[in-house]
Write a protein that holds these residues in place. Structure first.
Motif, mmCIF file in Angstrom:
data_model
loop_
_atom_site.group_PDB
_atom_site.id
_atom_site.type_symbol
_atom_site.label_atom_id
_atom_site.label_comp_id
_atom_site.label_asym_id
_atom_site.label_seq_id
_atom_site.Cartn_x
_atom_site.Cartn_y
_atom_site.Cartn_z
ATOM 1 N N PHE A 1 0.837 -1.196 0.000
ATOM 2 C CA PHE A 1 0.000 0.000 0.000
ATOM 3 C C PHE A 1 0.871 1.246 0.000
ATOM 4 C CE2 PHE A 1 0.635 -1.604 4.279
ATOM 5 C CZ PHE A 1 1.102 -0.497 4.968
ATOM 6 N N SER A 2 0.260 2.345 -0.382
ATOM 7 C CA SER A 2 0.990 3.615 -0.375
ATOM 8 C C SER A 2 0.023 4.744 -0.069
ATOM 9 C CB SER A 2 1.690 3.827 -1.711
ATOM 10 O OG SER A 2 0.755 3.740 -2.745
ATOM 11 N N ASN A 3 0.562 5.895 0.207
ATOM 12 C CA ASN A 3 -0.245 7.089 0.419
ATOM 13 C C ASN A 3 0.628 8.277 0.068
ATOM 14 O OD1 ASN A 3 -1.451 9.427 1.655
ATOM 15 N ND2 ASN A 3 -2.749 8.036 2.807
ATOM 16 N N LYS A 4 0.207 8.973 -1.003
ATOM 17 C CA LYS A 4 1.036 10.063 -1.517
ATOM 18 C C LYS A 4 1.129 11.207 -0.502
ATOM 19 C CE LYS A 4 1.671 12.579 -5.800
ATOM 20 N NZ LYS A 4 1.021 13.093 -6.991
ATOM 21 N N GLU A 5 0.003 11.505 0.121
ATOM 22 C CA GLU A 5 -0.027 12.611 1.086
ATOM 23 C C GLU A 5 0.879 12.356 2.281
ATOM 24 O OE1 GLU A 5 -3.829 14.064 2.781
ATOM 25 O OE2 GLU A 5 -4.427 14.089 0.665
ATOM 26 N N LEU A 6 0.830 11.127 2.754
ATOM 27 C CA LEU A 6 1.632 10.762 3.936
ATOM 28 C C LEU A 6 3.031 10.286 3.551
ATOM 29 C CD1 LEU A 6 -1.111 8.799 5.919
ATOM 30 C CD2 LEU A 6 -0.290 11.082 6.413
ATOM 31 N N ARG A 7 3.314 10.305 2.257
ATOM 32 C CA ARG A 7 4.613 9.854 1.717
ATOM 33 C C ARG A 7 4.941 8.447 2.255
ATOM 34 N NH1 ARG A 7 6.415 15.146 3.529
ATOM 35 N NH2 ARG A 7 6.175 16.627 1.836
ATOM 36 N N GLN A 8 3.975 7.592 2.080
ATOM 37 C CA GLN A 8 4.105 6.235 2.629
ATOM 38 C C GLN A 8 4.073 5.234 1.485
ATOM 39 O OE1 GLN A 8 0.845 5.419 5.245
ATOM 40 N NE2 GLN A 8 1.957 3.881 6.404
ATOM 41 N N HIS A 9 4.974 4.272 1.544
ATOM 42 C CA HIS A 9 4.934 3.193 0.556
ATOM 43 C C HIS A 9 5.403 1.904 1.220
ATOM 44 C CE1 HIS A 9 5.288 0.856 -3.037
ATOM 45 N NE2 HIS A 9 6.526 0.568 -2.725
ATOM 46 N N GLN A 10 4.603 0.887 1.108
ATOM 47 C CA GLN A 10 4.954 -0.386 1.730
ATOM 48 C C GLN A 10 4.809 -1.507 0.715
ATOM 49 O OE1 GLN A 10 5.786 0.121 5.205
ATOM 50 N NE2 GLN A 10 6.970 -1.600 4.502
ATOM 51 N N LYS A 11 5.877 -2.280 0.554
ATOM 52 C CA LYS A 11 5.820 -3.403 -0.386
ATOM 53 C C LYS A 11 4.965 -4.523 0.215
ATOM 54 C CE LYS A 11 10.373 -2.627 -2.290
ATOM 55 N NZ LYS A 11 11.769 -3.076 -2.262
ATOM 56 N N PRO A 12 4.410 -5.397 -0.647
ATOM 57 C CA PRO A 12 3.626 -6.518 -0.103
ATOM 58 C C PRO A 12 4.479 -7.415 0.793
ATOM 59 C CG PRO A 12 3.840 -6.674 -2.497
ATOM 60 C CD PRO A 12 4.427 -5.371 -2.103
ATOM 61 N N LEU A 13 3.912 -7.797 1.907
ATOM 62 C CA LEU A 13 4.642 -8.583 2.913
ATOM 63 C C LEU A 13 5.047 -9.963 2.375
ATOM 64 C CD1 LEU A 13 5.247 -7.716 5.850
ATOM 65 C CD2 LEU A 13 3.343 -9.118 6.576
ATOM 66 N N ALA A 14 4.197 -10.535 1.504
ATOM 67 C CA ALA A 14 4.483 -11.886 0.993
ATOM 68 C C ALA A 14 5.316 -11.851 -0.287
ATOM 69 C CB ALA A 14 3.187 -12.622 0.733
ATOM 70 N N GLY A 15 5.783 -10.692 -0.679
ATOM 71 C CA GLY A 15 6.610 -10.581 -1.881
ATOM 72 C C GLY A 15 5.801 -10.085 -3.055
ATOM 73 N N SER A 16 4.856 -10.896 -3.521
ATOM 74 C CA SER A 16 4.029 -10.481 -4.653
ATOM 75 C C SER A 16 2.769 -11.344 -4.709
ATOM 76 C CB SER A 16 4.803 -10.662 -5.962
ATOM 77 O OG SER A 16 4.918 -12.032 -6.250
ATOM 78 N N ALA A 17 1.900 -11.018 -5.678
ATOM 79 C CA ALA A 17 0.664 -11.789 -5.848
ATOM 80 C C ALA A 17 0.958 -13.237 -6.253
ATOM 81 C CB ALA A 17 -0.214 -11.125 -6.884
ATOM 82 N N MET A 18 2.156 -13.470 -6.784
ATOM 83 C CA MET A 18 2.539 -14.828 -7.199
ATOM 84 C C MET A 18 2.552 -15.791 -6.005
ATOM 85 S SD MET A 18 2.974 -14.856 -10.394
ATOM 86 C CE MET A 18 3.911 -16.333 -10.752
ATOM 87 N N ALA A 19 2.885 -15.225 -4.837
ATOM 88 C CA ALA A 19 2.942 -16.057 -3.626
ATOM 89 C C ALA A 19 1.583 -16.669 -3.326
ATOM 90 C CB ALA A 19 3.421 -15.224 -2.448
#
Lengths: 316, 160
Positions: free
Chosen positions: B74-92
């Motif tokens: 998830f991300s949020n432009k206003e809060l300058r937040q970006h988090q990668k998926p915990l499991a790596g990707s949708a492939m998992a």
């Protein structure tokens, strides 16, 4: 029968117990730019040249924010199963060594040993990955925000293997330590996922090391251009490295009659018997190879931390 | 005889219909964005579930939040937040389909990793659908630890 079984167990149990690759060690240090901005630099003279280096000792003694941040990063890494080497403890150990080195002087001129504190830190702590930490408080009117940078550097290849950087949202009310803590919490997962990718690469493609072959200038006349069955020693060593690296991955960056420098050498994590492989063992295998006929060469193996080995041909 | 045949047919169809209902996996339709920095060991996210009903269960919101944290990030432009998926990707998800089928089923394990933030629910009608937004706290540390133990995701010391 029981006796045979006992012997077998005695032989194989240590192999089974220790058949794991060496876990990389990590240590968090303040980045040079942070030390400069916060006045934690010191000057010293190294063979007539004045150098400025970070004063980690004073930084961990005087800066509470730094100690808190290092502790928080350490706590989060430990939660993921990889505890960090502590900077403050490492410095205490270096100070002990310093005290010993200060007592060591040359007999003829009385000169003391010359070594930068960073050299001592790297060699003493033997951290595989140094995590450089820095932050800056930005103030616009009543609002504060934090620009935070975390860089994981492989101490021996000097490659950046993981990083997290960003500026947090500005706040009217939050105190600086709270903003720093938020920055750490916000960026740590992305940093760890990059570190994870680096570890996956290590496990798949082998550990990356730097490897050098040199000759002793002892008048024995040993040269890397000496020929054995029509092949120069440089070619023979090059072929040996090719045969003993993961998928022949290495780079011979320089070769003369006196030295060969191999970079990006990917050594397997395990030996054929399942025991963990390290740089010293890899270099020792070459030493043993060169000791055999037709070469019959005596060599000395020197290692620098876990990631660099030097085989010096000529004598012990 | 006819009664017996009829009963057999009814039982056969009933068995098929129950099994079909069990196998049916409701697709999770949602959007996810960051909602600030959570306390240590948690993510604070805003989940917007897209549904034909205006009232949805907390269970569905929780499943969407955990799914988003694991596979979308998830991300949020206003809060300058970006988090990668915990499991790596949708492939998992595809790789461990059997595990996640149980994990994300109604009232499944996924629900346990989420605490809903009170009175934060917003409902907006968009065409024939409703967008129901809620800010929730996902206990990512426990989630990571449990998935690591189950062998779904790797820990930093895996392999060493």
């Amino acid at each position: 029968m029981k006796k045979h079984l006992l012997i077998l167990v005695t032989i194989f149990l240590p192999l089974l117990l220790s058949a794991q690759a060496k876990k990389p060690t990590i240590m968090v240090i303040p980045a040079d730019v942070w030390c400069t901005a916060n006045g934690y630099m010191m000057e010293f003279e190294n063979q007539g040249v004045t150098s400025r280096i970070p004063d980690y000792h004073r930084a961990v003694q005087e800066d509470m924010d730094l100690v808190n941040t290092i502790t928080k990063v350490g706590e989060l890494m430990a939660e993921r199963g990889l505890p960090l080497k502590d900077l403050a403890s490492s410095i205490r150990s270096i100070n002990q060594a310093n005290a010993e080195n200060e007592m060591t002087v040359s007999r003829t001129s009385g000169s003391s040993i010359s070594e930068t504190p960073l050299d001592k830190l790297l060699s003493r702590a033997k951290a595989d990955i140094l995590v450089e930490l820095s932050w800056k408080i930005n103030t616009v009117g009543p609002k504060n925000s934090v620009t935070y940078t975390l860089r994981g550097i492989d101490a021996y290849t000097n490659k950046q293997v993981a990083a997290a950087q960003g500026t947090g949202a500005a706040s009217f009310s939050a105190e600086v330590p709270v903003l720093i803590e938020e920055a750490v919490l916000q960026h740590m997962d992305n940093f760890i996922s990059q570190l994870q990718a680096h570890f996956d690469d290590l496990l798949t493609n082998g550990r990356e090391i730097t490897f050098e072959v040199r000759t002793f200038d002892n008048g024995s006349g040993a040269s890397l251009e000496d020929e054995y069955s029509g092949q120069e020693l440089t070619e023979i060593i090059d072929e040996w490295v090719a045969q003993n690296t993961v998928e022949h991955r290495y780079n011979l960056t320089d070769a003369t009659e006196d030295m060969m420098i191999f970079e990006q050498v990917r050594i397997p994590l395990y030996r054929p018997n399942g025991m963990p492989m390290d740089t010293r063992h890899f270099a020792n295998e070459l030493r043993k190879y060169l000791k055999k006929a037709p070469f019959n060469l005596t060599s000395k193996v020197l290692t620098k931390g876990l990631g660099k080995a030097i085989v010096v041909i000529g004598e012990k | 005889m006819t009664q017996k045949l009829l009963l057999t047919l009814v039982m056969l169809f009933a068995a098929f219909s129950i099994s079909a209902k069990d196998d049916k996996v409701e697709p999770l339709t949602y959007e996810i964005e960051g909602a600030g920095t959570g306390v240590q060991g948690t993510y604070l996210v805003k989940v917007t579930v897209i549904s034909k009903k205006s009232k949805i269960t907390e269970d569905l919101i929780a499943r969407c939040a955990v799914h988003g944290v694991l596979f979308r990030g998830f991300s949020n432009k206003e809060l300058r937040q970006h988090q990668k998926p915990l499991a790596g990707s949708a492939m998992a998800e595809a790789k461990h389909a059997d595990f996640f089928k149980d994990f994300f089923k109604e009232k499944g394990i996924a629900r346990n990793y989420v605490a809903s933030v009170n009175s934060s629910r917003q409902v907006v009608k968009s065409g024939k659908e409703y967008k129901i937004s809620t800010i929730v706290t996902v206990n990512k540390e426990a989630l990571h630890k449990d998935l690591e133990t189950a062998g779904i995701i790797k820990g930093l010391n895996s392999g060493f």
